[in-house]
Design an enzyme around this catalytic site. Structure first.
Site, PDB file in Angstrom:
ATOM      1  N   ARG A 146     -46.274  94.493   9.487  1.00  0.00           N
ATOM      2  CA  ARG A 146     -45.112  94.642   8.448  1.00  0.00           C
ATOM      3  C   ARG A 146     -45.047  95.982   8.172  1.00  0.00           C
ATOM      4  O   ARG A 146     -45.941  96.827   8.428  1.00  0.00           O
ATOM      5  CB  ARG A 146     -45.850  94.102   7.270  1.00  0.00           C
ATOM      6  CG  ARG A 146     -45.930  92.672   7.409  1.00  0.00           C
ATOM      7  CD  ARG A 146     -46.612  92.034   5.950  1.00  0.00           C
ATOM      8  NE  ARG A 146     -46.736  90.506   6.159  1.00  0.00           N
ATOM      9  CZ  ARG A 146     -47.757  89.823   6.342  1.00  0.00           C
ATOM     10  NH1 ARG A 146     -48.778  90.275   6.700  1.00  0.00           N
ATOM     11  NH2 ARG A 146     -47.866  88.306   6.613  1.00  0.00           N
ATOM     12  N   LYS A 170     -50.993  90.697   3.692  1.00  0.00           N
ATOM     13  CA  LYS A 170     -50.945  90.216   2.173  1.00  0.00           C
ATOM     14  C   LYS A 170     -52.003  89.811   1.700  1.00  0.00           C
ATOM     15  O   LYS A 170     -52.824  89.028   2.531  1.00  0.00           O
ATOM     16  CB  LYS A 170     -49.745  89.209   2.480  1.00  0.00           C
ATOM     17  CG  LYS A 170     -48.318  89.954   2.689  1.00  0.00           C
ATOM     18  CD  LYS A 170     -47.376  88.698   2.524  1.00  0.00           C
ATOM     19  CE  LYS A 170     -45.929  89.527   2.604  1.00  0.00           C
ATOM     20  NZ  LYS A 170     -44.673  88.449   2.377  1.00  0.00           N
ATOM     21  N   HIS A 237     -38.313  95.254   9.719  1.00  0.00           N
ATOM     22  CA  HIS A 237     -38.766  93.751   9.901  1.00  0.00           C
ATOM     23  C   HIS A 237     -38.159  93.030  11.082  1.00  0.00           C
ATOM     24  O   HIS A 237     -38.482  91.996  11.578  1.00  0.00           O
ATOM     25  CB  HIS A 237     -38.461  93.073   8.459  1.00  0.00           C
ATOM     26  CG  HIS A 237     -39.564  91.990   8.082  1.00  0.00           C
ATOM     27  ND1 HIS A 237     -40.887  92.423   7.712  1.00  0.00           N
ATOM     28  CD2 HIS A 237     -39.596  90.683   8.018  1.00  0.00           C
ATOM     29  CE1 HIS A 237     -41.606  91.464   7.574  1.00  0.00           C
ATOM     30  NE2 HIS A 237     -40.980  90.108   7.683  1.00  0.00           N
ATOM     31  N   ARG A 240     -40.438  93.449  13.707  1.00  0.00           N
ATOM     32  CA  ARG A 240     -41.570  92.321  13.818  1.00  0.00           C
ATOM     33  C   ARG A 240     -40.806  90.867  14.235  1.00  0.00           C
ATOM     34  O   ARG A 240     -41.784  90.229  14.544  1.00  0.00           O
ATOM     35  CB  ARG A 240     -41.975  92.337  12.074  1.00  0.00           C
ATOM     36  CG  ARG A 240     -42.964  91.224  11.787  1.00  0.00           C
ATOM     37  CD  ARG A 240     -43.457  91.547  10.626  1.00  0.00           C
ATOM     38  NE  ARG A 240     -44.118  90.265   9.813  1.00  0.00           N
ATOM     39  CZ  ARG A 240     -45.408  89.997   9.782  1.00  0.00           C
ATOM     40  NH1 ARG A 240     -46.048  90.414  10.539  1.00  0.00           N
ATOM     41  NH2 ARG A 240     -45.676  88.840   9.393  1.00  0.00           N
ATOM     42  N   HIS A 263     -49.513  85.004   9.033  1.00  0.00           N
ATOM     43  CA  HIS A 263     -48.901  84.010   7.907  1.00  0.00           C
ATOM     44  C   HIS A 263     -49.989  82.931   7.561  1.00  0.00           C
ATOM     45  O   HIS A 263     -50.626  82.346   8.625  1.00  0.00           O
ATOM     46  CB  HIS A 263     -47.790  83.241   8.775  1.00  0.00           C
ATOM     47  CG  HIS A 263     -46.512  83.879   8.862  1.00  0.00           C
ATOM     48  ND1 HIS A 263     -45.509  83.611  10.007  1.00  0.00           N
ATOM     49  CD2 HIS A 263     -46.061  85.008   8.248  1.00  0.00           C
ATOM     50  CE1 HIS A 263     -44.570  84.460   9.739  1.00  0.00           C
ATOM     51  NE2 HIS A 263     -44.754  85.245   8.847  1.00  0.00           N
ATOM     52  N   TYR A 272     -39.301  80.683  13.776  1.00  0.00           N
ATOM     53  CA  TYR A 272     -38.980  81.180  15.361  1.00  0.00           C
ATOM     54  C   TYR A 272     -38.837  80.136  16.238  1.00  0.00           C
ATOM     55  O   TYR A 272     -38.304  80.630  17.369  1.00  0.00           O
ATOM     56  CB  TYR A 272     -40.226  82.200  15.513  1.00  0.00           C
ATOM     57  CG  TYR A 272     -40.543  83.268  14.517  1.00  0.00           C
ATOM     58  CD1 TYR A 272     -39.466  84.454  14.784  1.00  0.00           C
ATOM     59  CD2 TYR A 272     -41.472  83.262  13.515  1.00  0.00           C
ATOM     60  CE1 TYR A 272     -39.451  85.459  13.576  1.00  0.00           C
ATOM     61  CE2 TYR A 272     -41.514  84.462  12.608  1.00  0.00           C
ATOM     62  CZ  TYR A 272     -40.480  85.447  12.742  1.00  0.00           C
ATOM     63  OH  TYR A 272     -40.762  86.386  11.775  1.00  0.00           O
TER      64      TYR A 272
END
Length: 299
Positions: A146, A170, A237, A240, A263, A272
């Site tokens: 990220r 995150k 992004h 990514r 994630h 994806y």
């Protein structure tokens, strides 16, 4: 209400180690809630009820806010109320049971493999900015970072000999990622010009003044590279997304891609698989002798 919001933002920054970019997004969303409360004479967070929050969501949706933006706002509200309840400042959560209006989920834009290689394999001048920018592009594509993860990297987070990088994702969750050969070579070339022992900042990526590079500066440099090498819009992004799509396309291992991206929920990663299906469908259309019928043979 503002005072409690400030305390919550300080909690996110200092204890949860949320990035400034994410924090600004939360703050913008919660400021909309405060503005609505002032408009309707709601003086504190305890007084805000589910019906009023539902009305705010409906109004924002009517004025063109996307489902994704509204879902993010509700997530920010839930986070705030979890904090307020834990601190004994509130005894309910008006966002409980609320969901954003359903919207069409857009597939992320990615570079195909040829375009990614075109971006990265162009000639690189042996100067400070060019070597730094090349290392940034290579690391984004090599490891799927990220933007905030890349700009927060310190020198001791990278082990080029082992080909590993440790990032803080995150929610303050750390993960260790592989760094590919081309990215390691680009980083080594950048380190030679960076002057590891000289700049004040221990950041991997710095400005000419020796300060940590900002997220906005990285966005601008990536955008410039996209326009120069590909003639198209490019943002961090997208690199990514391209990393995730290409790894999934080659490995078919959704769980591994989930771990690499950091994630928490595999449903976030599953988008994806739609991109991979699009690629397979395109291959089928171009390769199968009966995949497409010529015009005039539809009878």
């Amino acid at each position: 209400m503002e005072r409690q919001l400030e305390a919550y933002c300080a909690h996110l920054r200092n204890e949860r180690q949320v990035s400034e970019h994410t924090l600004l997004g939360y703050r913008r969303d919660l400021d909309k809630v405060i503005a609505y409360c002032k408009e309707h004479g709601i003086a504190d967070w305890q007084a805000l009820q589910i019906q009023q929050l539902r009305q705010l969501i409906a109004r924002l949706h009517h004025h063109g806010q996307s489902s994704r933006s509204l879902a993010r706002l509700l997530s920010a509200v839930r986070g705030l109320y979890r904090y307020l309840n834990r601190e004994g400042l509130c005894q309910h959560d008006p966002a409980t049971g609320l969901s954003a209006p359903k919207g069409e989920r857009r597939l992320p834009k990615v570079l195909d493999t040829d375009r990614a290689l075109q971006l990265l394999d162009g000639g690189v001048d042996d100067d400070f900015i060019a070597r730094r920018d090349q290392a940034i592009l290579e690391l984004f594509y090599s490891s799927g970072l990220r933007l905030s993860e890349l700009t927060n990297l310190d020198l001791d987070h990278l082990d080029l000999a082992a080909g590993l990088v440790q990032v803080l994702g995150k929610g303050g969750k750390a993960r260790v990622l592989p760094v590919g050969r081309k990215a390691r070579e680009a980083l080594q070339a950048w380190y030679r010009l960076r002057g590891i022992g000289n700049p004040r900042d221990r950041a991997v990526f710095i400005t000419r003044q020796g300060n940590r590079i900002s997220p906005q500066a990285v966005r601008l440099r990536v955008k410039a590279a996209g326009e120069r090498e590909l003639g198209q819009h490019l943002h961090p992004h997208m690199l990514r997304h391209s990393f995730a799509s290409h790894v999934l396309e080659s490995s078919q291992d959704l769980r591994a891609v989930q771990e690499l991206l950091g994630h928490a929920d595999i449903s976030t990663t599953q988008i994806y698989t739609h991109l991979d299906f699009q690629h397979l469908a395109a291959v089928y259309d171009s390769a199968h002798p009966r995949a497409k019928r010529s015009k005039g043979n539809d009878s």
